[in-house]
Design an enzyme around this catalytic site. Structure first.
Site, PDB file in Angstrom:
ATOM      1  N   CYS A   1       0.839  -1.187   0.000  1.00  0.00           N
ATOM      2  CA  CYS A   1       0.000   0.000   0.000  1.00  0.00           C
ATOM      3  C   CYS A   1       0.882   1.248   0.000  1.00  0.00           C
ATOM      4  CB  CYS A   1      -0.943   0.084   1.193  1.00  0.00           C
ATOM      5  SG  CYS A   1      -2.076  -1.290   1.295  1.00  0.00           S
TER       6      CYS A   1
ATOM      7  N   ARG B   1       3.788  -0.244  -4.826  1.00  0.00           N
ATOM      8  CA  ARG B   1       3.548  -0.807  -3.496  1.00  0.00           C
ATOM      9  C   ARG B   1       2.208  -1.539  -3.399  1.00  0.00           C
ATOM     10  NH1 ARG B   1       6.885   1.481   0.344  1.00  0.00           N
ATOM     11  NH2 ARG B   1       5.436   0.841   1.941  1.00  0.00           N
TER      12      ARG B   1
ATOM     13  N   TRP C   1      -2.938  -2.640  -1.676  1.00  0.00           N
ATOM     14  CA  TRP C   1      -2.664  -4.066  -1.883  1.00  0.00           C
ATOM     15  C   TRP C   1      -3.519  -4.778  -0.843  1.00  0.00           C
ATOM     16  CZ3 TRP C   1      -0.812  -8.294   0.824  1.00  0.00           C
ATOM     17  CH2 TRP C   1      -0.409  -9.385   0.045  1.00  0.00           C
TER      18      TRP C   1
ATOM     19  N   ASN D   1      -1.668   1.929   5.930  1.00  0.00           N
ATOM     20  CA  ASN D   1      -0.778   0.917   5.354  1.00  0.00           C
ATOM     21  C   ASN D   1      -0.357   0.009   6.497  1.00  0.00           C
ATOM     22  OD1 ASN D   1       1.255  -0.513   4.070  1.00  0.00           O
ATOM     23  ND2 ASN D   1       2.745   1.143   4.228  1.00  0.00           N
ATOM     24  N   GLY D   2      -0.668  -1.293   6.385  1.00  0.00           N
ATOM     25  CA  GLY D   2      -0.295  -2.220   7.455  1.00  0.00           C
ATOM     26  C   GLY D   2      -1.460  -3.133   7.779  1.00  0.00           C
TER      27      GLY D   2
ATOM     28  N   GLU E   1      15.953 -18.299  -9.089  1.00  0.00           N
ATOM     29  CA  GLU E   1      15.621 -16.897  -9.360  1.00  0.00           C
ATOM     30  C   GLU E   1      15.002 -16.751 -10.761  1.00  0.00           C
ATOM     31  OE1 GLU E   1      15.170 -14.345  -7.752  1.00  0.00           O
ATOM     32  OE2 GLU E   1      15.394 -12.655  -9.106  1.00  0.00           O
TER      33      GLU E   1
ATOM     34  N   LYS F   1      11.325 -15.195 -11.368  1.00  0.00           N
ATOM     35  CA  LYS F   1      11.129 -14.037 -12.253  1.00  0.00           C
ATOM     36  C   LYS F   1      10.066 -14.347 -13.294  1.00  0.00           C
ATOM     37  CE  LYS F   1      12.518 -11.640 -10.657  1.00  0.00           C
ATOM     38  NZ  LYS F   1      13.172 -11.174  -9.457  1.00  0.00           N
TER      39      LYS F   1
ATOM     40  N   GLU G   1       6.533 -14.420 -11.798  1.00  0.00           N
ATOM     41  CA  GLU G   1       6.036 -13.093 -11.427  1.00  0.00           C
ATOM     42  C   GLU G   1       5.577 -12.299 -12.643  1.00  0.00           C
ATOM     43  OE1 GLU G   1       9.722 -11.794  -9.253  1.00  0.00           O
ATOM     44  OE2 GLU G   1       8.243 -11.064  -7.845  1.00  0.00           O
TER      45      GLU G   1
ATOM     46  N   HIS H   1      14.616 -36.952  -9.530  1.00  0.00           N
ATOM     47  CA  HIS H   1      13.855 -37.498  -8.408  1.00  0.00           C
ATOM     48  C   HIS H   1      12.397 -37.029  -8.403  1.00  0.00           C
ATOM     49  CE1 HIS H   1      17.542 -39.152  -6.816  1.00  0.00           C
ATOM     50  NE2 HIS H   1      18.116 -38.017  -7.150  1.00  0.00           N
TER      51      HIS H   1
ATOM     52  N   LYS I   1       5.603  -4.357  -4.227  1.00  0.00           N
ATOM     53  CA  LYS I   1       7.062  -4.282  -4.140  1.00  0.00           C
ATOM     54  C   LYS I   1       7.566  -4.523  -2.730  1.00  0.00           C
ATOM     55  CE  LYS I   1      11.089  -3.340  -5.862  1.00  0.00           C
ATOM     56  NZ  LYS I   1      11.654  -4.424  -6.676  1.00  0.00           N
TER      57      LYS I   1
HETATM   58  O1  M6R Z   1      12.546  -5.929  -0.180  1.00  0.00           O
HETATM   59  P1  M6R Z   1      12.954  -7.357   0.011  1.00  0.00           P
HETATM   60  O2  M6R Z   1      14.215  -7.695  -0.690  1.00  0.00           O
HETATM   61  O3  M6R Z   1      13.005  -7.752   1.461  1.00  0.00           O
HETATM   62  O4  M6R Z   1      11.808  -8.197  -0.661  1.00  0.00           O
HETATM   63  C1  M6R Z   1      11.805  -9.588  -0.622  1.00  0.00           C
HETATM   64  C2  M6R Z   1      10.807 -10.155  -1.606  1.00  0.00           C
HETATM   65  O5  M6R Z   1       9.518  -9.704  -1.308  1.00  0.00           O
HETATM   66  C3  M6R Z   1      11.150  -9.772  -3.044  1.00  0.00           C
HETATM   67  O6  M6R Z   1      12.437 -10.159  -3.387  1.00  0.00           O
HETATM   68  C4  M6R Z   1      10.149 -10.410  -4.020  1.00  0.00           C
HETATM   69  O7  M6R Z   1      10.322 -11.796  -4.022  1.00  0.00           O
HETATM   70  C5  M6R Z   1      10.282  -9.792  -5.398  1.00  0.00           C
HETATM   71  N1  M6R Z   1       8.994  -9.645  -5.984  1.00  0.00           N
HETATM   72  C6  M6R Z   1      11.126 -10.609  -6.319  1.00  0.00           C
HETATM   73  O8  M6R Z   1      11.143 -10.144  -7.612  1.00  0.00           O
END
Ligand code: M6R
Length: 611
Positions: free
Chosen positions: A2, A27, A73, A99-100, A484, A488, A491, A507, A606
């Site tokens: 948020c 956010r 969010w 926010n929270g 990773e 990616k 996402e 396995h 984010k």
């Molecule tokens: O801000 P942070 O690095 O603590 O965030 C951790 C994850 O939320 C962040 O890396 C998330 O997995 C991203 N969307 C990856 O692209």
């Protein structure tokens, strides 16, 4: 999670708030809204991205010099107009953004409902707002006092900002666990979740701390704690360029941020890699070098992409420093009564420095006596403030929701930390230390080379863009790179993807392989190379659609696939920094080919400031 924006001063509030919401959309972006106070208190809310709100309000007269705005969010209640913030109190006097998460909202709601309150939304925010309103109505007190009383009974995390019809020149804000920055202008104040909505108006900012409450008028900022004691605001100079938060000619922030990597990695190395003296200069590490060298154990705590950086670091630190390393998901660590001893060192890795799970996990480890070392991108973030020491990644603001440049900067910083400890500990020969320093020094140029021609990666992306599933495989240092790559792709393209250690594939996941499944191997030259090639043969025998990231000039697997992505040769320990770049691009191009909003993928945000 948020984004909040607010303004009080002499300008029109709405355009400032709207622009701020666009900057903070990373956010959260399932709905947004504004409340403006100009005699009447008017709320406008819309499900969807900020653009929906903008077109909904297009042409309306929105005059006010005080207002609040929010981009959401969803946590409590589906994304919808009615669950969007701001919320209006039952009395109609107050509007609030939040926010929270208010963890004890159910008990508060039950109590308020039993006394006749009816809720228009499913949110915890409306509960807190009416709780404040109720205190205001039943006690002869100011809004400021009502907020203070309410927050003492609230469990959870929050930044709240309130507009009060009866005090039309004043905003009340408070924070615990979620970020809030106040920009100080000429007879005006700007409030936001981060500095990006503020930077073009003023560089004078105050970062609000937990349990602080701000009373803000155009020409006045009073800061207090929840005990009603006045606190002197610590005014800082903002070190942020507008260009860093704009797209600068790229179609998306993600593409811009991928292309920034030669520079961000250079910035990360600058002043730290002293090639002339053969030294790594890192004040935070130096300060605690004895504890780091003699650590019983290093526990790395992180989430998501940062967790993947931690996994690479596990391999590197164990190899170079001979210190046992454990890599923990923050969300698991915080709840499982972990064993932490005094000789343990915690590395907290986080781009945002605000991730709730990571924050709470390290608070817990800190209570148990461990040294907390932050590897962070955002200066002054919550995790930075509770860490004993640390090293910043200097990647600059990362706006695309999918982490790219922050990840490579994390790898660079973690490699330097490991090298520095290893040198002090003499756990690697001096020649290897110098060789690895030299290889690190080459990284910005090598990344530049990968990015100088991305046409082949684009072509491979288009070929596989319609796939419904993907497998990413790698071994050793490249296993976390495979993880990773899969994250990616998930996402950005919403394609189901899994990352696996290449040999582990036998396995179970090999059952997925058929002539429709793209299987990407991170297969650059390293100690495992021959074994990885054997694993590729196994996939080839089952007609999987092979793609491979290979070392330039290596033609070992040409017979198996033409979908080869060459990257410059480097030491296997440094290779993840280069090898992840094609995977970032592949996801980006596939996401774009599928017509998706790669900067703001569905359901994500984010900065994950809720658990
Ligand atoms: O801000 P942070 O690095 O603590 O965030 C951790 C994850 O939320 C962040 O890396 C998330 O997995 C991203 N969307 C990856 O692209």
């Amino acid at each position: 999670m948020c984004g909040i924006v607010a303004y009080v001063g002499h300008q029109e509030a709405y355009p400032i708030i709207l622009k701020g919401l666009k900057r903070l959309e990373y956010r959260g972006y399932d709905s947004s809204g504004v409340a403006l106070l100009d005699g009447d208190l008017n709320l406008y809310k819309k499900q969807g991205k900020v653009a929906e709100l903008e077109s909904f309000l297009d042409g309306q007269s929105l005059k006010a010099s005080i207002g609040i705005g929010h981009t959401r969010w969803a946590t409590h209640g589906e994304p919808s107009d009615r669950n969007a913030h701001p919320h209006l109190s039952a009395s109609g006097r107050l509007a609030m953004i939040h926010n929270g998460i208010i963890e004890n909202y159910a008990a508060l709601k039950k109590d308020l409902s039993s006394r006749g309150y009816v809720f228009k939304s499913d949110t915890d925010t409306e509960v807190l707002l009416n709780f404040i309103d109720d205190i205001l109505i039943n006690n002869d007190c100011s809004l400021e006092e009502a907020v203070r009383i309410a927050l003492k009974r609230v469990v959870g995390a929050y930044v709240i900002v309130l507009l009060d019809k009866e005090n039309p020149d004043t905003l009340i804000a408070a924070r615990k666990g979620s970020p809030l920055v106040i920009g100080i202008g000429e007879n005006e104040h700007f409030l936001a979740s981060d500095a990006s909505p503020i930077v073009e108006y003023t560089r004078q900012v105050v970062y609000i701390n937990d349990y602080e409450l701000a009373i803000i008028k155009g020409d006045e900022l009073i800061l207090k704690n929840l005990g009603n004691e006045v606190i002197t605001p610590f005014v800082q100079q903002l070190d942020l360029e507008l260009a860093a938060i704009e797209k600068g000619g790229y179609d998306h922030f993600m593409l811009k941020e991928i292309h920034e990597q030669p520079q961000t990695i250079f910035d990360c190395l600058r002043g730290r890699l002293d090639m002339a003296k053969g030294e790594i200069v890192m004040a935070g590490v130096q300060q605690h070098i004895d504890q780091l060298m003699h650590a019983n154990r290093i526990i790395i705590i992180a989430c998501g992409t940062s967790w993947h950086a931690g996994l690479v670091a596990e391999y590197i630190i164990e190899e170079l420093c001979r210190i046992p390393v454990e890599v923990e998901y923050a969300s698991e660590f915080r709840y499982r009564n972990p064993i932490v001893n005094k000789g343990d060192v915690i590395f907290a890795i986080s781009q945002s420095g605000e991730t709730a799970d990571t924050l709470v996990a390290i608070e817990k480890a800190k209570e148990q006596g461990a040294l907390i070392f932050g590897v962070l991108n955002v200066v002054g973030s919550s995790i930075a403030r509770i860490s004993h020491a640390g090293a910043y990644t200097h990647a600059g603001p990362e706006i695309g929701v999918a982490s790219t440049k922050a990840f490579t900067a994390q790898l660079v910083v973690l490699t330097m930390i490991a090298l520095k400890i290893a040198k002090e500990k003499k756990s690697i020969p001096q020649e290897r230390f110098i060789h690895l320093m030299a290889e690190l020094n080459e990284v910005p140029g090598n990344v530049e080379r990968i990015l100088s021609d991305t046409s082949k990666i684009h072509k491979i992306a288009l070929k596989h863009a319609a796939a419904s599933s993907f497998l990413f495989l790698g071994r050793g240092y490249n296993f976390p790179v495979a993880l990773e790559g899969a994250l990616k792709l998930k996402e950005i393209s919403y394609i189901h993807a899994e990352g696996y250690p290449a040999a582990e594939m036998k396995h179970g996941p090999i059952a997925l392989v058929d002539d429709l499944l793209p299987v990407l191997f991170v297969a650059t030259k390293d100690a495992y190379h021959e074994k990885v090639v054997s694993n590729m043969q196994e996939i080839n025998a089952r007609k999987g659609r092979l793609i491979a990231v290979v070392t330039e000039g290596d033609n070992t697997v040409e017979a198996l696939t033409t979908d080869l992505i060459p990257v410059p040769e480097t030491d296997e320990l440094i290779a993840p920094i280069l090898n992840v770049i094609p995977l970032q691009l592949l996801s980006y191009y596939i996401g774009v080919a599928r017509g998706l909003d790669v900067d703001r993928p569905r359901n994500l945000a984010k900065s994950v400031t809720v658990e």
